[in-house]
Design an enzyme around this catalytic site. Structure first.
Site, PDB file in Angstrom:
ATOM      1  CE  LYS A 104      -0.567  14.520   3.148  1.00  0.00           C
ATOM      2  NZ  LYS A 104      -1.854  13.860   3.439  1.00  0.00           N
ATOM      3  CD  GLU A 115      -3.591  21.334  -6.887  1.00  0.00           C
ATOM      4  OE1 GLU A 115      -3.156  22.150  -7.694  1.00  0.00           O
ATOM      5  OE2 GLU A 115      -4.019  21.667  -5.756  1.00  0.00           O
ATOM      6  CG  ASP A 119      -2.514  15.703   7.416  1.00  0.00           C
ATOM      7  OD1 ASP A 119      -1.916  14.951   6.636  1.00  0.00           O
ATOM      8  OD2 ASP A 119      -3.546  16.341   7.101  1.00  0.00           O
ATOM      9  CE  LYS A 127      -3.442  17.412   4.090  1.00  0.00           C
ATOM     10  NZ  LYS A 127      -4.642  16.842   4.681  1.00  0.00           N
TER      11      LYS A 127
HETATM   12  N1  LIG Z   1      -4.884   8.433   1.891  1.00  0.00           N
HETATM   13  C1  LIG Z   1      -5.244   9.638   1.421  1.00  0.00           C
HETATM   14  O1  LIG Z   1      -6.429   9.944   1.259  1.00  0.00           O
HETATM   15  C2  LIG Z   1      -4.180  10.639   1.056  1.00  0.00           C
HETATM   16  C3  LIG Z   1      -4.560  11.881   0.520  1.00  0.00           C
HETATM   17  C4  LIG Z   1      -3.570  12.790   0.123  1.00  0.00           C
HETATM   18  C5  LIG Z   1      -2.229  12.461   0.303  1.00  0.00           C
HETATM   19  N2  LIG Z   1      -1.888  11.258   0.870  1.00  0.00           N
HETATM   20  C6  LIG Z   1      -0.460  10.938   1.006  1.00  0.00           C
HETATM   21  O2  LIG Z   1      -0.144   9.932   0.040  1.00  0.00           O
HETATM   22  C7  LIG Z   1       0.864   9.068   0.544  1.00  0.00           C
HETATM   23  C8  LIG Z   1       0.352   7.627   0.487  1.00  0.00           C
HETATM   24  O3  LIG Z   1      -0.797   7.510   1.296  1.00  0.00           O
HETATM   25  P1  LIG Z   1      -1.695   6.175   1.269  1.00  0.00           P
HETATM   26  O4  LIG Z   1      -2.871   6.473   2.124  1.00  0.00           O
HETATM   27  O5  LIG Z   1      -1.884   5.727  -0.114  1.00  0.00           O
HETATM   28  O6  LIG Z   1      -0.730   5.143   2.041  1.00  0.00           O
HETATM   29  P2  LIG Z   1      -0.920   3.577   2.129  1.00  0.00           P
HETATM   30  O7  LIG Z   1      -2.305   3.166   1.817  1.00  0.00           O
HETATM   31  O8  LIG Z   1      -0.303   3.169   3.426  1.00  0.00           O
HETATM   32  O9  LIG Z   1       0.012   3.019   0.925  1.00  0.00           O
HETATM   33  C9  LIG Z   1       1.388   3.199   0.912  1.00  0.00           C
HETATM   34  C10 LIG Z   1       1.971   2.369  -0.233  1.00  0.00           C
HETATM   35  O10 LIG Z   1       3.356   2.646  -0.314  1.00  0.00           O
HETATM   36  C11 LIG Z   1       4.079   1.413  -0.380  1.00  0.00           C
HETATM   37  N3  LIG Z   1       5.400   1.653   0.213  1.00  0.00           N
HETATM   38  C12 LIG Z   1       5.709   2.076   1.460  1.00  0.00           C
HETATM   39  N4  LIG Z   1       7.029   2.242   1.594  1.00  0.00           N
HETATM   40  C13 LIG Z   1       7.568   1.929   0.386  1.00  0.00           C
HETATM   41  C14 LIG Z   1       8.891   1.909  -0.133  1.00  0.00           C
HETATM   42  N5  LIG Z   1       9.943   2.259   0.618  1.00  0.00           N
HETATM   43  N6  LIG Z   1       9.075   1.540  -1.426  1.00  0.00           N
HETATM   44  C15 LIG Z   1       8.020   1.202  -2.210  1.00  0.00           C
HETATM   45  N7  LIG Z   1       6.739   1.196  -1.776  1.00  0.00           N
HETATM   46  C16 LIG Z   1       6.530   1.562  -0.495  1.00  0.00           C
HETATM   47  C17 LIG Z   1       3.236   0.430   0.370  1.00  0.00           C
HETATM   48  O11 LIG Z   1       3.580  -0.868  -0.052  1.00  0.00           O
HETATM   49  P3  LIG Z   1       2.827  -2.166   0.493  1.00  0.00           P
HETATM   50  O12 LIG Z   1       1.491  -2.165  -0.230  1.00  0.00           O
HETATM   51  O13 LIG Z   1       3.708  -3.262   0.009  1.00  0.00           O
HETATM   52  O14 LIG Z   1       2.717  -2.022   1.959  1.00  0.00           O
HETATM   53  C18 LIG Z   1       1.836   0.861  -0.067  1.00  0.00           C
HETATM   54  O15 LIG Z   1       1.494   0.275  -1.288  1.00  0.00           O
HETATM   55  C19 LIG Z   1       1.184   9.565   1.953  1.00  0.00           C
HETATM   56  O16 LIG Z   1       2.284  10.431   1.876  1.00  0.00           O
HETATM   57  C20 LIG Z   1      -0.053  10.358   2.349  1.00  0.00           C
HETATM   58  O17 LIG Z   1       0.229  11.393   3.273  1.00  0.00           O
HETATM   59  C21 LIG Z   1      -2.834  10.350   1.244  1.00  0.00           C
END
Ligand SMILES: NC(=O)c1ccc[n+]([C@@H]2O[C@H](COP(=O)([O-])OP(=O)(O)OC[C@H]3O[C@@H](n4cnc5c(N)ncnc54)[C@H](OP(=O)(O)O)[C@@H]3O)[C@@H](O)[C@H]2O)c1
Length: 396
Positions: A98, A122, A194, A198
């Protein structure tokens, strides 16, 4: 893109990326295959075959057989570089990020026009609640009056625990962190950023306005105290962190994020814990309400799954309202009733209330309730987000 096979290059395999892998495995979307997954840290145990993994983004960007990039990394600037490069190379993109979309919405819309690539997001706005497509498709022609709601599960969880279990802010935040509802640095959630990102995404589709994050005021709940919760309780209200985009006149909108008192007759009153709720005041069909999971591995994976299917069916956002109402602007002079609680002796007059309606004392300081406006709040934002100071809307 008509039922073309989707060869996916996935960036990120954290909460969201691994949620997508799980839902794709169990849902079995035909003609869909994750070809490569790019992560950042070598050697971490991962729930996928090692030959699928890479640390090199070019293995996805350079691969002509990968026609869809799904971006689920946590860093907005890196994500924008990856997403814009993928689009320039003719790949379609689905993102959960977002902040990346809100920071670059103008550029991303231009890139879609320039390259013909599709961008869908979405999952970035309230995850499992299918609100972007509802606004974009179902309400594309209907003028909407207001979109508001609870867009951030972390702050809602904290507020629910402070109210229900009588925890103080720090205890409730620690509990949210222990349960994985809050990050170690919870600033974006508790300061309202955040929710603002959104709101910016949704306002583009609901009201046709595209604004930069710095143009929208956000106050959060970092300095809320139990006495504020009790103050709201005495009025049969709960405090919720509410983003609002509201039409004032044909081409004028009010947009902000602030905590607010929500009365028990209101649908958002009972949206508790980590849940999200969205209220839509429409032009012709009355008020509608959507409730669901706004975060989490599988709920977010499910929204991406739905975007994949939409993409396979040739769906893309048309930004019809933006194209028709390009002249819509923000109005920050509208009156706003605000409760402000500050340490004893805080120079409340600096807030330039037009009219003060009530003054009182709480165990955590003095409060005033009065009428001000968004411009004045913005001018004093440094002061009003300082330690020991809490501001919320008082127009329940
Ligand atoms: N968590 C939720 O419920 C949720 C809901 C809606 C939207 N989002 C959004 O979705 C996104 C991801 O959230 P998340 O909670 O999944 O984060 P997360 O658990 O911290 O996972 C991030 C992933 O991205 C990888 N990564 C980070 N920088 C990178 C790069 N430059 N190149 C390749 N891989 C990279 C990390 O690798 P490593 O595993 O090697 O560290 C990790 O696997 C964010 O933008 C967040 O705002 C999250």
């Amino acid at each position: 893109m008509n039922k073309t096979p989707l060869n996916i290059g996935l960036f990120g395999l954290g909460v969201v990326g691994s949620g997508l892998v799980q839902v794709l495995e169990t849902a079995g979307l035909p003609n869909t295959n994750i070809k490569k997954i790019c992560v950042r840290t070598p050697g971490k145990p991962r729930p996928v075959a090692p030959e699928k993994l890479t640390l090199n983004p070019m293995e996805i960007l350079d691969d002509p057989n990968i026609n869809v990039v799904v971006e689920t990394i946590s860093h907005a600037e890196n994500a924008f570089q990856l997403v814009s490069e993928a689009m320039r190379r003719g790949k379609h993109v689905i993102t959960a990020n977002k902040k990346m979309v809100a920071d670059n919405l103008h550029e991303l819309i231009e890139l879609q026009q320039l390259t013909g690539s599709t961008l869908l997001y979405e999952s970035a706005a309230c995850a499992a609640i299918p609100i972007v497509r509802t606004l974009e498709s179902h309400f594309a022609a209907e003028p909407l009056k207001r979109i508001s709601g609870i867009f951030n599960g972390t702050s809602n969880y904290i507020l629910s625990r402070m109210n229900g279990q009588k925890l103080d802010f720090q205890e409730a935040l620690s509990q949210a962190q222990a349960l994985g509802f809050a990050e170690q640095d919870p600033s974006s959630d508790i300061d309202g950023d955040d929710a603002k990102y959104k709101l910016i995404l949704l306002a583009a589709h609901s009201h046709g306005i595209i604004v930069r994050p710095e143009a929208v005021l956000n106050f959060g709940i970092r300095h809320i105290r139990r006495s504020d919760i009790e103050f709201a309780g005495k009025h049969n209200c709960r405090i919720k962190l509410l983003p609002v985009c509201k039409r004032i006149e044909r081409n004028k909108l009010m947009m902000f994020v602030m905590p607010a008192m929500v009365s028990e007759s209101h649908a958002l009153f009972d949206v508790e814990e980590e849940f999200n709720g969205i209220e839509l005041e429409t032009g012709y069909s009355g008020t509608q309400f959507y409730r669901g999971r706004g975060a989490g591995s599988q709920p977010t994976g499910s929204a991406i799954l739905s975007d994949l299917l939409a993409l396979q069916n040739g769906y893309r956002y048309r930004y019809l309202k933006h194209n028709q109402n390009g002249s819509t602007v923000l109005d920050a002079e509208q009156p706003l009733r605000v409760y402000l609680r500050a340490p004893h002796g805080f120079p409340l007059k600096q807030l330039a209330f037009v009219h003060i309606e009530q003054k009182g004392e709480t165990p955590d300081g003095s409060y005033v309730i009065g009428v001000t406006n968004l411009n004045t709040l913005r001018l004093n934002a440094g002061l009003l987000t300082g330690n020991g100071i809490f501001a919320m809307r008082y127009d329940f």
